[in-house]
Design a protein around this motif. Structure first.
Motif, mmCIF file in Angstrom:
data_model
loop_
_atom_site.group_PDB
_atom_site.id
_atom_site.type_symbol
_atom_site.label_atom_id
_atom_site.label_comp_id
_atom_site.label_asym_id
_atom_site.label_seq_id
_atom_site.Cartn_x
_atom_site.Cartn_y
_atom_site.Cartn_z
ATOM 1 N N SER A 1 -10.376 -23.036 0.641
ATOM 2 C CA SER A 1 -11.371 -22.100 1.176
ATOM 3 C C SER A 1 -10.932 -20.650 1.012
ATOM 4 O O SER A 1 -11.478 -19.765 1.643
ATOM 5 C CB SER A 1 -11.606 -22.386 2.663
ATOM 6 N N GLY B 1 -13.716 -19.947 -1.780
ATOM 7 C CA GLY B 1 -14.887 -19.295 -1.192
ATOM 8 C C GLY B 1 -15.878 -18.869 -2.252
ATOM 9 O O GLY B 1 -17.095 -19.066 -2.108
ATOM 10 N N LYS C 1 -19.728 -20.188 -2.753
ATOM 11 C CA LYS C 1 -20.865 -19.238 -2.767
ATOM 12 C C LYS C 1 -21.718 -19.411 -4.029
ATOM 13 O O LYS C 1 -22.952 -19.541 -3.955
ATOM 14 C CB LYS C 1 -20.333 -17.804 -2.701
ATOM 15 N N GLU D 1 -10.710 -27.932 3.425
ATOM 16 C CA GLU D 1 -9.626 -27.018 3.780
ATOM 17 C C GLU D 1 -8.546 -27.802 4.528
ATOM 18 O O GLU D 1 -8.823 -28.454 5.523
ATOM 19 C CB GLU D 1 -10.158 -25.876 4.647
ATOM 20 N N THR E 1 -8.760 -21.536 7.319
ATOM 21 C CA THR E 1 -9.963 -21.035 6.674
ATOM 22 C C THR E 1 -9.688 -19.647 6.088
ATOM 23 O O THR E 1 -9.160 -18.769 6.754
ATOM 24 C CB THR E 1 -11.124 -20.896 7.678
ATOM 25 N N GLY E 2 -10.072 -19.470 4.858
ATOM 26 C CA GLY E 2 -9.866 -18.173 4.202
ATOM 27 C C GLY E 2 -8.580 -18.092 3.412
ATOM 28 O O GLY E 2 -8.437 -17.204 2.567
ATOM 29 N N SER F 1 -12.655 -14.327 2.091
ATOM 30 C CA SER F 1 -13.698 -15.351 1.950
ATOM 31 C C SER F 1 -14.331 -15.632 3.311
ATOM 32 O O SER F 1 -15.485 -16.051 3.391
ATOM 33 C CB SER F 1 -13.119 -16.633 1.334
ATOM 34 N N SER G 1 -17.626 -14.564 1.133
ATOM 35 C CA SER G 1 -18.217 -15.652 0.348
ATOM 36 C C SER G 1 -18.625 -16.857 1.204
ATOM 37 O O SER G 1 -19.661 -17.482 0.937
ATOM 38 C CB SER G 1 -17.233 -16.103 -0.734
ATOM 39 N N ILE G 2 -17.829 -17.190 2.219
ATOM 40 C CA ILE G 2 -18.203 -18.355 3.042
ATOM 41 C C ILE G 2 -19.478 -18.071 3.858
ATOM 42 O O ILE G 2 -20.385 -18.924 3.888
ATOM 43 C CB ILE G 2 -17.019 -18.789 3.932
#
Length: 571
Positions: free
Chosen positions: A20, A25, A29, A42, A117-118, A249, A253-254
């Protein structure tokens, strides 16, 4: 390990994206916006934008150890600590506990990870530079490794596509060595920096620009629609930005993918194997391990994007064995895990700057100057290949200078409330050549806490990088002396290893020939074209510029190709 294999309709998607972070991300997207139902996997915990940025607004007095690394953290985050103070109280939660996620070092490798996340988009340097034309041609011209299967022109429209979405502030300079992009207004230089820029052009004919950084200086409608706002010049980006001003992200993007209502995200879920169908010669899904329960499940899709980071994407390929791929998925060329590259750093120079006492700066600019590559460029030729750029700038010392300054009483305290003298410094980012002997592989006998073979690193800098480092320090010293600054001191850390630049790449390189590469020109595994690898693993050479914007541009290009091929029923 608990086995709870399920084959359920709810486990079927159009696409699976593993990871992710920066490229995961972007893949999610692009694919959801083109109409695909996407599952993002993730391996780490869930982090929610804004509400999980626990330290973002804290002052130094609100941390138990005043923001330092505790003894406890130093033990758990031992690899991160090699960089410096990454695992401190302010930012440590966005790095990975090395003790819980062990790896093996045959030779030292500083693996900095971000399992949440990210991913590493939560603490990247945000410096965003396009590769130049020569970066895509140098291997072929110099006979190093293999040629890229693409050229700058193939990626140029995708650079623009990604730069608009991300929001890159910068100054157009019309330099062949550092191609311009689609920029928001540039951040300002300070007075000593403007003086330095003028002196370098006048005396060394060397251009300098403000850093091209993924912080919004003038948000566009597509940024504000996602809740992103202007940079507040706090320079606390690595704590998580509640303004969404720097791109991650998580803030970009997320949320964009979620707006399509076509994205599903699984957390705490480690992709362990790619499932391969011998009859169709296609990948059909991904086998995963829940890191909390150790339950094993399977998820299925038409296409799979690997964006777990260059090392974990390669590990996933190597751990996915079948009759067709006995040494790992897509590893016909024996190049999966090889050719580890990074950018070597920890070398440069500092100086004090006299004068400019009446010049001040606004806030804490989260950016630096950038000095583009000048070695082995144009008529300059050295006894090593490739080159380096510098990042750094000028700043004024603050009240903390009082820690090492003699004095006491009211006069001393009053003096500490005023800005101190100016200093200027630069650190180099040098290109690392691809070398098949610099590699990672999986240990046959040792497994991590999740039952997955542990990664072994066996890589080190070569003679070319060591020779370059000496010049990186000397050239930095020369520039500061030419500018007339005082107390110039060079530095060249001898304890740096591959990985410390946090730009690890190259473990599943692209190429024209399946015998010498893993991926084709659209990042598809040669032998199973419904699997795409678009993170740093795909890189054929490393340039000397920060690579994230290139990773994202390749991802957007590959996602577009994937959807076009799906429409033609070629995948």
């Amino acid at each position: 390990m608990n086995l709870n294999l399920k084959v359920d309709k709810t486990h079927r998607y159009d696409a699976i994206v593993v990871g992710s972070g920066m490229t995961g991300g972007m893949a999610a997207k692009e694919l959801t916006e083109k109409g695909l139902q996407v599952l993002m996997i993730e391996r780490g915990r869930e982090v929610k934008h804004i509400e999980d940025y626990d330290t973002a607004m804290k002052g130094p007095w609100e941390f138990q150890h005043r923001g330092k690394i505790s003894i406890h953290s130093a033990e758990e985050y031992w690899a991160n600590s090699r960089f410096g103070n990454l695992a401190n109280e302010e930012t440590g939660e966005f790095f990975t506990d090395d003790k819980k996620n062990p790896y093996i070092e045959k030779r030292p490798f500083d693996w900095i990870r971000a399992y949440h996340t990210g991913g590493k988009s939560m603490h990247w340097g945000r410096q965003s530079y396009r590769f130049n034309k020569n970066d895509f041609e140098a291997n072929a011209k110099e006979g190093i490794a293999i040629d890229w299967p693409i050229r700058y022109e193939d990626l140029e429209p995708w650079y623009t596509h990604v730069e608009k979405f991300v929001g890159i502030s910068g100054q157009k300079e019309n330099l062949e060595v550092l191609p311009d992009g689609h920029f928001l207004p540039a951040m300002p230089m300070s007075a000593p920096e403007l003086y330095f820029k003028e002196q370098m052009m006048k005396k060394l004919n060397r251009p300098i620009t403000i850093g091209r950084v993924a912080n919004l200086t003038k948000p566009q409608p597509w940024h504000t629609e996602l809740g992103r706002a202007s940079c507040q010049y706090r320079s606390k980006c690595s704590r998580g930005c509640p303004y969404g001003a720097y791109y991650s992200s998580l803030s970009g993007s997320i949320p964009a993918a979620r707006k399509t209502n076509k994205l599903t995200v699984l957390h705490d879920t480690i992709a362990s194997e790619i499932i391969f169908d011998e009859k169709t010669q296609k990948a059909t899904g991904v086998r995963v391990v829940n890191q909390k329960t150790l339950a094993v499940e399977e998820y299925f899709a038409k296409i799979i994007f690997l964006n777990a980071g260059s090392m974990n994407s390669a590990a996933l390929l190597l751990n996915s064995k079948s009759n067709r791929f006995p040494t790992g998925f897509g590893n016909d060329s024996d190049q999966v895990g090889r050719n580890i590259m990074d950018h070597h750093l920890g070398v440069g120079a500092n100086a004090t700057v006299e004068g400019f006492e009446d010049d001040y700066i606004f806030g804490q600019r989260p950016n630096a100057l950038y000095i583009p590559k000048f070695r082995n460029w144009g008529t300059d030729k050295r006894d090593y290949l490739r080159g380096f750029g510098y990042q750094g700038g000028a700043s004024r010392s603050d009240w903390k200078r009082g820690i090492t300054t003699d004095g006491f009483g009211a006069t001393f305290k009053e003096d500490m409330t005023k800005p101190g003298s100016w200093v200027m410094g630069f650190g180099g980012f040098g290109e690392v050549l691809p070398n098949p002997e610099n590699r990672m592989y999986l240990d046959k006998d040792k497994k991590d806490p999740y039952g997955i073979p542990m990664i072994v690193f066996d890589a080190a800098f070569g003679e070319n990088e060591i020779a370059m480092r000496k010049d990186m320090m000397n050239a930095a010293v020369e520039m500061l002396e030419v500018a007339g600054f005082k107390n110039v001191a060079g530095f060249n850390r001898q304890d740096t290893h591959l990985g410390l630049g946090i730009h690890d790449m190259g473990t599943a390189r692209m190429g024209k020939d399946p015998k010498t590469s893993v991926l084709n020109k659209f990042n598809q595994v040669h032998a199973a074209k419904n699997v795409f690898v678009t993170d740093g693993a795909a890189m054929v050479s490393s340039s000397c510029v920060n690579p994230s914007i290139t990773y994202m541009a390749m991802t957007a290009r590959a996602a577009n190709h994937a959807v076009e091929e799906l429409k033609k029923q070629n995948l």
